[in-house]
Enzyme design. Sequence first.
Site, PDB file in Angstrom:
ATOM      1  N   HIS A 177      27.588  63.476 -19.044  1.00 39.15           N
ATOM      2  CA  HIS A 177      28.617  63.172 -20.038  1.00 39.15           C
ATOM      3  C   HIS A 177      28.066  62.074 -20.939  1.00 39.15           C
ATOM      4  O   HIS A 177      26.914  61.636 -20.767  1.00 39.15           O
ATOM      5  CB  HIS A 177      29.926  62.752 -19.355  1.00 39.15           C
ATOM      6  CG  HIS A 177      29.740  61.680 -18.316  1.00 39.15           C
ATOM      7  ND1 HIS A 177      29.298  60.409 -18.618  1.00 39.15           N
ATOM      8  CD2 HIS A 177      29.919  61.707 -16.967  1.00 39.15           C
ATOM      9  CE1 HIS A 177      29.235  59.695 -17.514  1.00 39.15           C
ATOM     10  NE2 HIS A 177      29.586  60.457 -16.486  1.00 39.15           N
ATOM     11  N   ASP A 235      23.616  73.308 -19.387  1.00 39.07           N
ATOM     12  CA  ASP A 235      24.312  72.418 -20.300  1.00 39.07           C
ATOM     13  C   ASP A 235      23.664  71.016 -20.295  1.00 39.07           C
ATOM     14  O   ASP A 235      23.453  70.397 -21.354  1.00 39.07           O
ATOM     15  CB  ASP A 235      25.770  72.344 -19.833  1.00 39.07           C
ATOM     16  CG  ASP A 235      26.657  71.738 -20.869  1.00 39.07           C
ATOM     17  OD1 ASP A 235      26.506  72.108 -22.041  1.00 39.07           O
ATOM     18  OD2 ASP A 235      27.477  70.867 -20.507  1.00 39.07           O
ATOM     19  N   ASP A 236      23.316  70.543 -19.105  1.00 36.26           N
ATOM     20  CA  ASP A 236      22.689  69.212 -18.983  1.00 36.26           C
ATOM     21  C   ASP A 236      21.371  69.155 -19.763  1.00 36.26           C
ATOM     22  O   ASP A 236      21.076  68.156 -20.433  1.00 36.26           O
ATOM     23  CB  ASP A 236      22.389  68.890 -17.511  1.00 36.26           C
ATOM     24  CG  ASP A 236      23.642  68.692 -16.673  1.00 36.26           C
ATOM     25  OD1 ASP A 236      24.730  68.533 -17.258  1.00 36.26           O
ATOM     26  OD2 ASP A 236      23.526  68.711 -15.432  1.00 36.26           O
ATOM     27  N   GLN A 269      21.912  68.840 -23.430  1.00 33.95           N
ATOM     28  CA  GLN A 269      22.370  67.488 -23.794  1.00 33.95           C
ATOM     29  C   GLN A 269      21.221  66.481 -23.738  1.00 33.95           C
ATOM     30  O   GLN A 269      21.133  65.585 -24.569  1.00 33.95           O
ATOM     31  CB  GLN A 269      23.480  67.045 -22.849  1.00 33.95           C
ATOM     32  CG  GLN A 269      24.718  67.904 -22.951  1.00 33.95           C
ATOM     33  CD  GLN A 269      25.923  67.167 -22.386  1.00 33.95           C
ATOM     34  OE1 GLN A 269      26.235  66.067 -22.815  1.00 33.95           O
ATOM     35  NE2 GLN A 269      26.580  67.763 -21.416  1.00 33.95           N
ATOM     36  N   MET A 307      22.578  62.627 -11.441  1.00 31.04           N
ATOM     37  CA  MET A 307      22.849  63.780 -10.577  1.00 31.04           C
ATOM     38  C   MET A 307      23.374  64.953 -11.418  1.00 31.04           C
ATOM     39  O   MET A 307      24.014  65.861 -10.889  1.00 31.04           O
ATOM     40  CB  MET A 307      23.859  63.405  -9.486  1.00 31.04           C
ATOM     41  CG  MET A 307      23.335  62.281  -8.591  1.00 31.04           C
ATOM     42  SD  MET A 307      24.033  62.287  -6.947  1.00 31.04           S
ATOM     43  CE  MET A 307      25.755  62.076  -7.321  1.00 31.04           C
ATOM     44  N   LYS A 344      29.109  51.197 -14.856  1.00 33.12           N
ATOM     45  CA  LYS A 344      30.210  51.839 -14.123  1.00 33.12           C
ATOM     46  C   LYS A 344      29.976  51.758 -12.616  1.00 33.12           C
ATOM     47  O   LYS A 344      30.886  51.492 -11.852  1.00 33.12           O
ATOM     48  CB  LYS A 344      30.305  53.283 -14.605  1.00 33.12           C
ATOM     49  CG  LYS A 344      31.049  54.225 -13.731  1.00 33.12           C
ATOM     50  CD  LYS A 344      32.492  54.254 -14.031  1.00 33.12           C
ATOM     51  CE  LYS A 344      33.183  55.329 -13.230  1.00 33.12           C
ATOM     52  NZ  LYS A 344      32.327  56.052 -12.307  1.00 33.12           N
ATOM     53  N   SER A 400      33.189  59.737 -15.979  1.00 32.26           N
ATOM     54  CA  SER A 400      32.612  59.983 -14.658  1.00 32.26           C
ATOM     55  C   SER A 400      32.501  61.488 -14.492  1.00 32.26           C
ATOM     56  O   SER A 400      33.380  62.237 -14.954  1.00 32.26           O
ATOM     57  CB  SER A 400      33.545  59.422 -13.577  1.00 32.26           C
ATOM     58  OG  SER A 400      33.241  60.003 -12.327  1.00 32.26           O
ATOM     59  N   SER A 401      31.443  61.920 -13.819  1.00 34.39           N
ATOM     60  CA  SER A 401      31.308  63.358 -13.570  1.00 34.39           C
ATOM     61  C   SER A 401      32.480  63.849 -12.726  1.00 34.39           C
ATOM     62  O   SER A 401      32.838  65.021 -12.777  1.00 34.39           O
ATOM     63  CB  SER A 401      30.008  63.643 -12.835  1.00 34.39           C
ATOM     64  OG  SER A 401      28.929  63.174 -13.618  1.00 34.39           O
ATOM     65  N   ARG A 402      33.077  62.952 -11.943  1.00 38.03           N
ATOM     66  CA  ARG A 402      34.179  63.359 -11.064  1.00 38.03           C
ATOM     67  C   ARG A 402      35.504  63.494 -11.811  1.00 38.03           C
ATOM     68  O   ARG A 402      36.454  64.022 -11.242  1.00 38.03           O
ATOM     69  CB  ARG A 402      34.316  62.383  -9.895  1.00 38.03           C
ATOM     70  CG  ARG A 402      33.135  62.479  -8.925  1.00 38.03           C
ATOM     71  CD  ARG A 402      33.335  61.659  -7.668  1.00 38.03           C
ATOM     72  NE  ARG A 402      32.355  61.987  -6.649  1.00 38.03           N
ATOM     73  CZ  ARG A 402      31.232  61.297  -6.407  1.00 38.03           C
ATOM     74  NH1 ARG A 402      30.947  60.225  -7.118  1.00 38.03           N
ATOM     75  NH2 ARG A 402      30.403  61.681  -5.459  1.00 38.03           N
ATOM     76  N   HIS A 407      26.040  59.162 -19.469  1.00 43.00           N
ATOM     77  CA  HIS A 407      24.620  59.418 -19.170  1.00 43.00           C
ATOM     78  C   HIS A 407      23.805  59.454 -20.471  1.00 43.00           C
ATOM     79  O   HIS A 407      22.685  58.950 -20.524  1.00 43.00           O
ATOM     80  CB  HIS A 407      24.444  60.787 -18.503  1.00 43.00           C
ATOM     81  CG  HIS A 407      25.107  60.913 -17.170  1.00 43.00           C
ATOM     82  ND1 HIS A 407      26.214  61.706 -16.963  1.00 43.00           N
ATOM     83  CD2 HIS A 407      24.811  60.367 -15.969  1.00 43.00           C
ATOM     84  CE1 HIS A 407      26.560  61.648 -15.691  1.00 43.00           C
ATOM     85  NE2 HIS A 407      25.740  60.841 -15.061  1.00 43.00           N
TER      86      HIS A 407
HETATM   87  O1  PAF Z   1      24.285  57.061 -10.200  1.00 39.81           O
HETATM   88  C1  PAF Z   1      23.895  58.190  -9.842  1.00 39.81           C
HETATM   89  O2  PAF Z   1      24.140  59.217 -10.492  1.00 39.81           O
HETATM   90  C2  PAF Z   1      23.109  58.312  -8.553  1.00 39.81           C
HETATM   91  O3  PAF Z   1      23.593  57.457  -7.574  1.00 39.81           O
HETATM   92  C3  PAF Z   1      21.586  58.146  -8.745  1.00 39.81           C
HETATM   93  C4  PAF Z   1      21.254  56.725  -9.205  1.00 39.81           C
HETATM   94  C5  PAF Z   1      21.084  59.141  -9.758  1.00 39.81           C
HETATM   95  C6  PAF Z   1      20.856  58.390  -7.417  1.00 39.81           C
HETATM   96  O4  PAF Z   1      21.055  59.680  -6.957  1.00 39.81           O
END
Ligand code: PAF
Length: 284
Positions: free
Chosen positions: A34, A77-78, A81, A30, A149, A185-187, A37
Amino acid sequence: MQVISSPEQVQSFLLRQKQNGQTIGVVPTMGALHQGHLSLVQRARQESTLVVATIFVNPTQFGPGEDFEQYPRTLQDDLQQCEQAGADLVFTPKTDEMYGADAQTFVRVTELTQRLEGAHRPTHFEGVTTIVAKLFNITVPTIACFGQKDYQQQLIIRQMVKDLNFGVKIVTCPIIREADGLALSSRNRYLSETERNRALVLNRALRNAGQQAEGGVSPAQIAVEMQRRIHDEEGVELEYAVVADERTLQPVCEDTDSAVALVAARVGKTRLIDNAILRFPSTP
Ligand code: PAF
């Protein structure tokens, strides 16, 4: 690196590539990328000849009152990367290209979705499986990489792939952590400095769980101790801390060789999850 937003274009391009013998490694994301990913992109690079990352903030996996609007969107930025990590193509669809106004088909895994994350976010996994099924149909992956994760998510996707005969190998990649143990985590970018320090209790509780398991403490006692530690941390609201079967996610109460410890908590307004595999001494 190509960047394409049209599902039809991506699908016809990748179908051609596959017919020409390429193996396609897909990393669904999404965005707000980071190192976690990027480790998935690197793994896809090792295992396939053509690497595709997808970036789409999927509205159907956010419940009412969750952070869909706020979710960080950092496309430029994504893309940089992704290129550095070795992606060949990034698929960046728009919402109306992924969900037609008349869309009425959803993918639902019935059992694994009920507990833990599913119990706290009742519509979440149906959104995830629906979008991942669509992304698989569009990107025709040979393999697809997901992070450990989101432990329950990768199990549910494996179940969907098996039940619906998607011919794709699911690769689950290790959790990437900051030096102090916080799972990436993105959060995490929502956290203030104080909250970030408080969030470290999740990893501490999991590390302690790992040590207790090695020392032969029972799964039930380990779960209670994780709950106590997280509950006692100021500013942290425990949602769950369990020791579960690695495949079914049912609570483990008896002797076992291994299990997964899973935790979720709110730190301020931010909801965080983490997990760790536990190894128990073999019983004679
Ligand atoms: O893990 C994620 O970032 C999302 O749940 C995914 C797998 C890309 C689906 O939108």
